[in-house]
Scaffold this active site. Structure first.
Site, PDB file in Angstrom:
ATOM      1  N   HIS A 170      42.307  41.651  41.909  1.00  0.00           N
ATOM      2  CA  HIS A 170      42.473  43.110  41.809  1.00  0.00           C
ATOM      3  C   HIS A 170      41.277  43.782  41.120  1.00  0.00           C
ATOM      4  CE1 HIS A 170      44.280  42.126  37.764  1.00  0.00           C
ATOM      5  NE2 HIS A 170      43.655  43.248  37.437  1.00  0.00           N
ATOM      6  N   ASP A 200      45.945  36.356  43.128  1.00  0.00           N
ATOM      7  CA  ASP A 200      45.192  37.326  42.333  1.00  0.00           C
ATOM      8  C   ASP A 200      43.948  36.688  41.708  1.00  0.00           C
ATOM      9  OD1 ASP A 200      44.556  39.804  41.312  1.00  0.00           O
ATOM     10  OD2 ASP A 200      45.748  39.560  39.491  1.00  0.00           O
ATOM     11  N   SER A 283      41.400  41.878  32.459  1.00  0.00           N
ATOM     12  CA  SER A 283      41.746  41.144  33.672  1.00  0.00           C
ATOM     13  C   SER A 283      40.612  40.228  34.117  1.00  0.00           C
ATOM     14  CB  SER A 283      42.070  42.128  34.803  1.00  0.00           C
ATOM     15  OG  SER A 283      43.217  42.866  34.501  1.00  0.00           O
TER      16      SER A 283
END
Length: 438
Positions: A170, A200, A283
């Site tokens: 993402h 992901d 992230s």
């Protein structure tokens, strides 16, 4: 009368200084009488005297004795000088004392020194948070991404000397330009190697960078609840931010994504849960154990609700990381082929089922069978309508959890499923199949 008194002889009670007899007789108008009052032979010969001023107590003012050679009033002048000198000395001493006091006060305020520890060695124990950070930071990077939807920031870490970097899907899913910044401040462009939305995870690569320091990979199977961990990332674009905490839980099934609406971007993670503060921008960063080895890839947080369910607030101590064993396998596949494979059991699940467990649908998409012919599930004996309640003895409570537990394995791994059919439990053995990821 007064004038006459001044010219008469002095009163009998006043005596003048002695004078020669001849002078006295001449002065008074009478001759001296020899032998009167003393022996003339015994008296010394008269000596000449220097005439001086006569003392006349009846004059206008008595004769004052003058200090010859010194001006009148000198003693008073000396006294005034002495007083003035004393006052000047006192004022000077007071001024000097006051100035010294002010100087001492200024020095005491500007040069005040409080007790302080001496300079110590900057080295830290390797297993301390500072030691772990020092070891890992050179291998952690910040990603700045520009795409059609805007720009964003994420984190990644170096996998090898060839310049491969692992991050979240993402972070780079909509990227047109990717810039990687190292802990030294050096920035270079990167190219996308491959990505997979189901896990992901994504891999990018930099070229021409010397001195890369890949991070060591641990084993997520060794992680226990309560183990200390360190997270490194760029929350809100604050690069090289280090936070610490513990492993709060393992095998935590979570799903993330779903922004596209068709489910193609949903990731299913059998996650490690940590209370190490993780925020947007973390992230893709590493979650490290006490030996500075990567045990997870930070991927998601649970934020506090503030009225708008579509927005996440800051960290509340619920962070989730993809286990490194899963990340390692996917990264290897992305580097080799640009795509990752997913383990499958070959069945269609009824995602509307609200009971406990994961129910196999009665029919598949387009009226096809819910159990793929000659697929892993069919060979294991799964039938439409079966409710799968356990995977390898671990209970699952819904379709998402079943997918997560399956994807925590590799294609070809054996599984034991517990199935509820017509009120009876059955134990089925199967071998996971493989499907291409997205």
């Amino acid at each position: 009368m007064a004038d006459q008194q001044q010219s008469d002889t002095a009163p009998s009670w006043w005596s003048r200084p002695s004078a020669p007899a001849a002078a006295a007789g001449a002065e008074t108008g009478h001759a001296a009488e020899p032998g009167a009052g003393s022996d003339p032979a015994a008296e010394p010969a008269p000596q000449a005297t220097v005439p001086g001023p006569r003392y006349d107590p009846w004059g206008e003012r008595p004769l004052q004795v003058a200090d010859q050679g010194k001006a009148p009033g000198g003693r008073g002048i000396r006294l005034r000088h002495a007083v003035a000198l004393s006052l000047g000395t006192a004022l000077l001493a007071g001024g000097i004392g006051g100035w010294l006091g002010v100087l001492a006060e200024r020095q005491s305020s500007t040069r005040l020194e409080l007790p302080q520890a001496a300079v110590e060695s900057k080295g830290r124990a390797p297993e301390s948070v500072a030691g772990i950070a020092a070891t890992a930071l050179p291998g952690v990077v910040t990603l700045h991404v520009r795409g059609s939807g805007g720009s964003g920031t994420g984190t990644g870490f170096v996998l090898d000397q060839q310049g491969h970097i692992l991050t979240n899907n993402h972070v780079v899913s909509d990227a047109k330009d990717i810039t990687v910044t190292f802990s030294t401040g050096e920035s270079v462009t990167a190219e996308l190697v491959g990505r997979d939305s189901g896990y992901d995870l994504a891999v990018v690569k930099v070229e021409g960078v010397r001195g890369l320091q890949p991070l060591s990979l641990g084993n997520s199977e060794n992680v226990k609840v309560g183990d200390p961990v360190v997270a490194i990332g760029a929350p809100f674009d604050l690069s090289n931010t280090v936070t610490a905490g513990i492993i709060s839980a393992t095998g935590r099934p979570i799903t993330a994504g779903g922004d596209k609406g068709d489910g193609s971007d949903i990731s299913y993670v059998d996650a490690l849960q940590t209370d190490a503060p993780i925020n947007p921008g973390n992230s893709g960063g590493p979650l490290l154990d006490a030996k500075a080895r990567v045990i997870g890839i930070n991927s998601a947080i649970r934020g506090a609700d503030k009225g708008d369910p579509e927005k996440q607030s800051g960290s509340i101590g619920l962070g989730f990381a993809i286990p490194v064993n899963q990340g390692k396998r996917v990264a290897e596949e992305l580097i080799r082929t640009g795509h990752a494979t997913h383990p499958v059991i070959g069945v269609t699940l009824d995602m509307e089922y609200t009971g406990d467990g994961a129910r196999v649908a009665a029919k598949g998409e387009g009226g096809k069978p819910a159990v793929t012919a000659d697929g892993p599930g069919a060979r294991a004996g799964i039938q439409g309508g079966d409710v799968i309640t356990k995977v390898d003895g671990v209970r699952v409570h819904g379709g998402d959890e079943l997918v997560i537990k399956i994807r925590a394995h590799r294609p070809g791994d054996p599984l034991t499923l517990t199935v509820l059919r017509d009120g009876s439990e059955h134990t089925l053995e199967l071998v996971l199949g493989s499907a291409n990821g997205s």
